[in-house]
Write a protein that holds these residues in place. Structure first.
Motif, PDB file in Angstrom:
ATOM      1  N   GLY A  23       9.791  53.042  21.806  1.00  0.00           N
ATOM      2  CA  GLY A  23      10.832  52.208  22.367  1.00  0.00           C
ATOM      3  C   GLY A  23      10.777  52.099  23.869  1.00  0.00           C
ATOM      4  N   LEU A  24      11.851  51.592  24.390  1.00  0.00           N
ATOM      5  CA  LEU A  24      12.002  51.254  25.797  1.00  0.00           C
ATOM      6  C   LEU A  24      12.728  52.369  26.535  1.00  0.00           C
ATOM      7  CD1 LEU A  24      11.905  48.807  27.878  1.00  0.00           C
ATOM      8  CD2 LEU A  24      14.244  48.367  27.131  1.00  0.00           C
ATOM      9  N   ASN A  25      12.198  52.778  27.690  1.00  0.00           N
ATOM     10  CA  ASN A  25      12.864  53.730  28.589  1.00  0.00           C
ATOM     11  C   ASN A  25      13.382  52.979  29.808  1.00  0.00           C
ATOM     12  OD1 ASN A  25      12.252  55.968  27.073  1.00  0.00           O
ATOM     13  ND2 ASN A  25      10.618  56.680  28.395  1.00  0.00           N
ATOM     14  N   ILE A  26      14.596  53.266  30.210  1.00  0.00           N
ATOM     15  CA  ILE A  26      15.139  52.808  31.480  1.00  0.00           C
ATOM     16  C   ILE A  26      15.421  54.090  32.258  1.00  0.00           C
ATOM     17  CG2 ILE A  26      16.958  51.512  32.640  1.00  0.00           C
ATOM     18  CD1 ILE A  26      17.304  49.989  29.931  1.00  0.00           C
ATOM     19  N   ALA A  27      14.539  54.389  33.219  1.00  0.00           N
ATOM     20  CA  ALA A  27      14.544  55.692  33.886  1.00  0.00           C
ATOM     21  C   ALA A  27      14.879  55.568  35.362  1.00  0.00           C
ATOM     22  CB  ALA A  27      13.170  56.341  33.733  1.00  0.00           C
ATOM     23  N   THR A  28      15.422  56.654  35.906  1.00  0.00           N
ATOM     24  CA  THR A  28      15.640  56.769  37.341  1.00  0.00           C
ATOM     25  C   THR A  28      15.586  58.241  37.712  1.00  0.00           C
ATOM     26  OG1 THR A  28      17.002  56.039  39.200  1.00  0.00           O
ATOM     27  CG2 THR A  28      18.159  56.874  37.266  1.00  0.00           C
ATOM     28  N   ILE A  29      15.576  58.510  39.001  1.00  0.00           N
ATOM     29  CA  ILE A  29      15.613  59.878  39.502  1.00  0.00           C
ATOM     30  C   ILE A  29      16.966  60.068  40.174  1.00  0.00           C
ATOM     31  CG2 ILE A  29      14.578  61.538  41.102  1.00  0.00           C
ATOM     32  CD1 ILE A  29      11.902  60.125  40.630  1.00  0.00           C
ATOM     33  N   GLY A  30      17.793  60.932  39.600  1.00  0.00           N
ATOM     34  CA  GLY A  30      19.132  61.167  40.110  1.00  0.00           C
ATOM     35  C   GLY A  30      19.120  61.743  41.509  1.00  0.00           C
ATOM     36  N   GLY A  61      15.613  71.610  54.282  1.00  0.00           N
ATOM     37  CA  GLY A  61      16.997  71.316  54.613  1.00  0.00           C
ATOM     38  C   GLY A  61      17.362  69.855  54.491  1.00  0.00           C
ATOM     39  N   TYR A  62      16.408  69.011  54.157  1.00  0.00           N
ATOM     40  CA  TYR A  62      16.712  67.587  54.041  1.00  0.00           C
ATOM     41  C   TYR A  62      16.179  67.033  52.729  1.00  0.00           C
ATOM     42  CZ  TYR A  62      16.639  62.576  54.820  1.00  0.00           C
ATOM     43  OH  TYR A  62      16.812  61.232  54.664  1.00  0.00           O
ATOM     44  N   TYR A  63      14.887  67.011  52.596  1.00  0.00           N
ATOM     45  CA  TYR A  63      14.260  66.310  51.477  1.00  0.00           C
ATOM     46  C   TYR A  63      14.387  67.060  50.161  1.00  0.00           C
ATOM     47  CZ  TYR A  63      10.842  63.329  49.186  1.00  0.00           C
ATOM     48  OH  TYR A  63      10.221  62.455  48.354  1.00  0.00           O
ATOM     49  N   TYR A  64      14.300  68.382  50.173  1.00  0.00           N
ATOM     50  CA  TYR A  64      14.255  69.139  48.937  1.00  0.00           C
ATOM     51  C   TYR A  64      15.550  69.875  48.620  1.00  0.00           C
ATOM     52  CZ  TYR A  64       9.290  68.199  48.954  1.00  0.00           C
ATOM     53  OH  TYR A  64       8.081  67.583  48.934  1.00  0.00           O
ATOM     54  N   ASP A  65      16.600  69.671  49.383  1.00  0.00           N
ATOM     55  CA  ASP A  65      17.845  70.371  49.129  1.00  0.00           C
ATOM     56  C   ASP A  65      18.576  69.861  47.889  1.00  0.00           C
ATOM     57  OD1 ASP A  65      18.102  72.468  50.776  1.00  0.00           O
ATOM     58  OD2 ASP A  65      19.507  71.537  52.167  1.00  0.00           O
ATOM     59  N   ASP A  66      18.601  68.570  47.675  1.00  0.00           N
ATOM     60  CA  ASP A  66      19.332  67.999  46.551  1.00  0.00           C
ATOM     61  C   ASP A  66      18.538  68.138  45.262  1.00  0.00           C
ATOM     62  OD1 ASP A  66      21.541  67.185  48.051  1.00  0.00           O
ATOM     63  OD2 ASP A  66      20.507  65.368  48.683  1.00  0.00           O
ATOM     64  N   ARG A  67      19.247  67.979  44.152  1.00  0.00           N
ATOM     65  CA  ARG A  67      18.594  68.001  42.846  1.00  0.00           C
ATOM     66  C   ARG A  67      18.186  66.585  42.487  1.00  0.00           C
ATOM     67  NH1 ARG A  67      19.931  72.499  39.033  1.00  0.00           N
ATOM     68  NH2 ARG A  67      18.769  71.079  37.766  1.00  0.00           N
ATOM     69  N   TYR A  68      16.901  66.365  42.428  1.00  0.00           N
ATOM     70  CA  TYR A  68      16.344  65.077  42.022  1.00  0.00           C
ATOM     71  C   TYR A  68      15.875  65.232  40.581  1.00  0.00           C
ATOM     72  CZ  TYR A  68      16.418  64.177  47.007  1.00  0.00           C
ATOM     73  OH  TYR A  68      16.813  64.009  48.303  1.00  0.00           O
ATOM     74  N   THR A  69      16.641  64.688  39.651  1.00  0.00           N
ATOM     75  CA  THR A  69      16.394  64.917  38.236  1.00  0.00           C
ATOM     76  C   THR A  69      16.006  63.628  37.516  1.00  0.00           C
ATOM     77  OG1 THR A  69      18.740  64.586  37.748  1.00  0.00           O
ATOM     78  CG2 THR A  69      18.009  66.852  38.133  1.00  0.00           C
ATOM     79  N   ASN A  70      15.201  63.778  36.467  1.00  0.00           N
ATOM     80  CA  ASN A  70      14.876  62.650  35.598  1.00  0.00           C
ATOM     81  C   ASN A  70      16.086  62.311  34.743  1.00  0.00           C
ATOM     82  OD1 ASN A  70      12.039  61.954  35.938  1.00  0.00           O
ATOM     83  ND2 ASN A  70      11.628  64.038  35.235  1.00  0.00           N
ATOM     84  N   ASN A  71      16.465  61.047  34.732  1.00  0.00           N
ATOM     85  CA  ASN A  71      17.529  60.558  33.867  1.00  0.00           C
ATOM     86  C   ASN A  71      17.002  59.322  33.155  1.00  0.00           C
ATOM     87  OD1 ASN A  71      19.556  62.476  34.773  1.00  0.00           O
ATOM     88  ND2 ASN A  71      19.491  61.363  36.689  1.00  0.00           N
TER      89      ASN A  71
END
Length: 187
Positions: free
Chosen positions: A29-36, A167-177
Motif C-alpha cells: 500500500g501507500l505510505n504518507i510519511a514525515t519526520i516529527g 544543543g541545536y540540531y540533535y536535541d529534539d526527537r526527530y521520529t518517523n511518523n
C-alpha cells in the motif's frame, strides 16, 4: 538487538504452537510519511510491501506478525538558507500486532514495531534501528481480501544522538511518523 529479535521469535513460535488457526497473506500500500519535529518537514509519499501471518489465539483475538519493506522520510522545505531536499529512509519493518475483530468484517489493531534501516539518502548519522508503535483498523470485503489504515508513531530518534549533541540540531526527537493505507490478500 539480539534480545529483541529472540523475544519476537519466541512470541511468534509460542503463538504458532498454541494457535487454533493460522492464515498467511501478502499486503502492500501507500505510505504518507514525515519526520516529527523536523523544521519545515512536509509529507513524503512512499509505499510498503510484504507478508504477514494472522494467528488466532482466542476467539476474536489474533496476533499478526508482519515483515514489510517500507519507504519513509520527509521532504524538507528550505531548511534555513539551504535548498529544499528529500530525506529517504528505507526500512525492513517487523510489527507484531494484537488484532481484535469487533465484527466479522471490522478489526482494530495495535502493537510495537522494530525497523531495520536498509538504506538512506540525504541524511547524516542516522540510526540503524527504529522503534515505533502502530494503531489501526481494517475491513474485510471477503474472507481473503481486506483493506486497512494504520498510523505508526515513532518512538526513537532518526538521528544518532549518542554520537552528537550540539544543543541545536540533535536535541529534539526527530521520529518517523507514517500513515499507511493498505490492501491485503490472505491465502
Amino acid at each position: 538487538m539480539k534480545r529483541i529479535i529472540l523475544t519476537a521469535v519466541a512470541v511468534i513460535s509460542f503463538a504458532f504452537a498454541n494457535a487454533q488457526s493460522t492464515r498467511f497473506g501478502i499486503k502492500g500500500g501507500l505510505n504518507i510519511a514525515t519526520i516529527g519535529n523536523a523544521e519545515n518537514a512536509e509529507a513524503l509519499v512512499g509505499f510498503q510491501l510484504g507478508g504477514f501471518a494472522e494467528i488466532n489465539v482466542w476467539k476474536k483475538l489474533f496476533v499478526q506478525p508482519e515483515l514489510l519493506f517500507s519507504t519513509q522520510g520527509a521532504r524538507i522545505d528550505n531548511y534555513g538558507n539551504a535548498a529544499d531536499y528529500t530525506v529517504n529512509l528505507n526500512y525492513i519493518n517487523i510489527p507484531v500486532l494484537a488484532k481484535y475483530y469487533i465484527t466479522k468484517t471490522f478489526s482494530v489493531e495495535a502493537g510495537p514495531q522494530i525497523g531495520l534501516l536498509v538504506s538512506s539518502e540525504n541524511i547524516d548519522d542516522e540510526r540503524t534501528v527504529d522503534a515505533a508503535f502502530n494503531i489501526g483498523g481494517g475491513y474485510n470485503f471477503t474472507q481473503n481480501f481486506s483493506v486497512g489504515i494504520r498510523y505508526t508513531v515513532g518512538l526513537s530518534n532518526v538521528y544518532d544522538n549518542d554520537r552528537y549533541n550540539d544543543g541545536y540540531y540533535y536535541d529534539d526527537r526527530y521520529t518517523n511518523n507514517v500513515l499507511a493505507l493498505t490492501a491485503a490478500y490472505k491465502f
